[in-house]
Design a protein around this motif. Structure first.
Motif, PDB file in Angstrom:
ATOM      1  N   GLU A   1       0.835  -1.210   0.000  1.00  0.00           N
ATOM      2  CA  GLU A   1       0.000   0.000   0.000  1.00  0.00           C
ATOM      3  C   GLU A   1       0.866   1.256   0.000  1.00  0.00           C
TER       4      GLU A   1
ATOM      5  N   TYR B   1       3.910   1.638  -1.176  1.00  0.00           N
ATOM      6  CA  TYR B   1       4.708   1.813  -2.393  1.00  0.00           C
ATOM      7  C   TYR B   1       3.927   1.459  -3.662  1.00  0.00           C
ATOM      8  N   TYR B   2       2.610   1.510  -3.578  1.00  0.00           N
ATOM      9  CA  TYR B   2       1.820   1.069  -4.737  1.00  0.00           C
ATOM     10  C   TYR B   2       2.120   1.904  -5.979  1.00  0.00           C
ATOM     11  N   GLU B   3       2.165   3.227  -5.849  1.00  0.00           N
ATOM     12  CA  GLU B   3       2.386   4.078  -7.023  1.00  0.00           C
ATOM     13  C   GLU B   3       3.750   3.816  -7.648  1.00  0.00           C
ATOM     14  N   GLN B   4       4.761   3.625  -6.804  1.00  0.00           N
ATOM     15  CA  GLN B   4       6.094   3.350  -7.341  1.00  0.00           C
ATOM     16  C   GLN B   4       6.142   1.982  -8.048  1.00  0.00           C
TER      17      GLN B   4
ATOM     18  N   ARG C   1       3.573   0.440  -9.336  1.00  0.00           N
ATOM     19  CA  ARG C   1       2.732   0.594 -10.542  1.00  0.00           C
ATOM     20  C   ARG C   1       3.535   1.247 -11.666  1.00  0.00           C
ATOM     21  N   GLU C   2       4.340   2.233 -11.317  1.00  0.00           N
ATOM     22  CA  GLU C   2       5.184   2.903 -12.313  1.00  0.00           C
ATOM     23  C   GLU C   2       6.201   1.935 -12.910  1.00  0.00           C
TER      24      GLU C   2
ATOM     25  N   TYR D   1      -4.687  -1.825 -15.983  1.00  0.00           N
ATOM     26  CA  TYR D   1      -4.098  -1.057 -14.879  1.00  0.00           C
ATOM     27  C   TYR D   1      -3.849   0.408 -15.226  1.00  0.00           C
TER      28      TYR D   1
END
Length: 471
Positions: A386, A388-391, A393-394, A449
């Motif tokens: 949760e 580091y989700y954005e990292q 995902r990137e 995604y």
């Protein structure tokens, strides 16, 4: 490529056997042993050139004469695949689970264990296989020798008409050219080249070590390659737990599918029965050759694309050093999956991406995440996901776009190369379908995604790179 090879539009409809046939007509093959010399002046009479037509009619007659039985409605049919004949098994009627659809007498089965008993252990060849790192291919080596011995007998071999009905054209890794390798992505290319290495070591590297074959046979690379291909694309491990590797004549005509519906079974006498494993509607009868979530391996080993595959290895880490910790995190070609139909990815993809990201940013936190995974501490592990989700995902988008760019560049090269030399590269259509399949899977994940985020295809490659493409 000669499309006349496939003037087969004769959908080889078989005589339909109403009952299994007794194997009593089969003449057992005499032992040849290491002192075998009777074929020294003989040479294979089967033409293994890849444009040679398959004599499937004689093969069918042979199968009945040698006691290979089929149940009512079981047929061999042929279809064109890229200009070459593919023969496979279908049922004309519905079948309940547990139905025996084919019978192959024990004496007709070609077996690696029997080959070893027949020839004895070839210690010099085995030492060479071990030295070249292919010691796990011993069974394949001896089964290949059995084929070559039978080929030397020509029409005197009980297997002559069976062999003459088998394919000459293959589209797998060992058959590919340097041009082909340049048209497929690195992971698939690596798998294809690995199969080529097996050909070089198992077949070509041991030719001179088999003294009971004639000098002409030992020197015929095309014949060795054909025998190698037959073993590696058509043999299966016996279902009796013996570890024996076998060729099941006519029983090797079942195509692959993710959702297989038949399997081999043995009786107490070693006779083979092909039985349905589920209720089957009229149509193809199929087996599963290997992991259906790795279509690139199926291409490399067998030379076809499994479009029924529900998922595909996501190609992460093709150029990574794979550590024990990565493997413990779930790194495997069978677990790092992109799902074709839904666009979702497996849990292990997120775990591995986060583990790699933390290793680049904070090794201490990476180890905390790793220990949470290893100890089954779901709450701690989930909190990392949760946070580091954005990292992560990137990182996923970066990987997807890298592979898509690679595939689009390969498509441009392939289209150029095919236009210039397509007739000389009959495997190119399959390679392109494989690349399109992988691309469609990656686009499905991207759409799931990252909806609404545009993808820019790479521009065309330059003339200089075009020229380099053929060097």
């Amino acid at each position: 490529m000669k499309t006349s090879t496939c003037a087969f539009a004769l959908a080889i409809i078989s005589h339909v056997a109403s009952a299994f046939i007794s194997p009593s007509t089969f003449a057992p093959i005499k032992d040849v042993g290491r002192s075998f010399t009777s074929t020294k002046q003989l040479y294979a009479t089967i033409d293994v050139d890849e444009d040679t037509s398959r004599d499937t009619a004689s093969m069918e007659e042979w199968s009945y004469a040698y006691g290979i039985g089929r149940a009512d409605g079981i047929q061999l049919v042929g279809e064109d695949v890229d200009g070459f004949l593919d023969v496979h098994v279908v049922t004309a009627q519905e079948l309940p689970a547990g139905t025996s659809v084919m019978y192959i007498p024990s004496d007709v089965i070609l077996s690696s264990n029997r080959a070893i008993a027949e020839f004895g252990r070839l210690e010099e060849a085995e030492s060479l296989l071990q030295a070249n790192g292919v010691e796990n291919e011993m069974r394949e080596f001896y089964l290949m020798l059995k084929i070559l011995v039978e080929l030397e007998k020509g029409e005197e071999s009980p297997y002559y008409h069976y062999f003459n009905g088998l394919p000459r054209f293959f589209a797998n890794g060992p058959s590919m050219t340097p041009f082909c390798y340049r048209c497929i992505p690195p992971f698939a290319a690596k798998l294809c080249q690995k199969e080529r290495v097996k050909l070089n070591h198992v077949a070509f590297g041991c030719k001179s070590r088999v003294q009971f074959l004639s000098e002409k046979t030992r020197g015929d690379s095309l014949l060795w390659e054909w025998a190698f291909q037959i073993v590696y694309t058509r043999s299966f491990e016996a279902p009796d737990g013996s570890g024996d590797l076998c060729l099941y004549p006519i029983g090797d005509m079942f195509n692959h599918a993710t959702e297989a519906n038949v399997a081999y079974e043995y009786d107490e006498a070693g006779n083979c029965y092909v039985q349905t494993t589920t209720d089957v509607a009229a149509g193809p009868l199929t087996m599963t050759y290997s992991d259906p979530t790795n279509p690139s391996y199926l291409l490399a080993r067998y030379g076809f694309l499994d479009e029924s595959s529900p998922a595909s290895f996501c190609k992460l880490g093709v150029d990574w050093h794979i550590t024990d910790e990565l493997i413990n995190m779930g790194y495997s070609t069978s677990t790092l999956l992109f799902y074709k139909d839904t666009g979702e990815v497996s849990e292990q993809v997120w775990d591995v991406l986060l583990y790699k990201y933390l290793g680049e940013e904070d090794v201490g936190r990476q180890q905390e995440f790793y220990q949470a995974h290893m100890s089954g501490d779901y709450e701690t592990k989930q909190s990392y996901h949760e946070c580091y989700y954005e990292q992560t995902r990137e990182k996923l988008l970066e990987h997807i776009d890298d592979i898509l760019g690679e595939l689009d560049g390969l498509s441009q090269k392939s289209a150029y190369g095919g236009a210039v030399a397509g007739d000389d590269h009959p495997r190119l259509p399959l390679i392109l379908r494989h690349n399109d399949f992988v691309r469609a899977t990656f686009m499905a994940v991207r759409g799931y995604y990252f909806p609404g985020e545009p993808y820019e295809e790479p521009s065309g490659f330059s003339l200089s790179s075009k020229n380099a493409f053929f060097t």
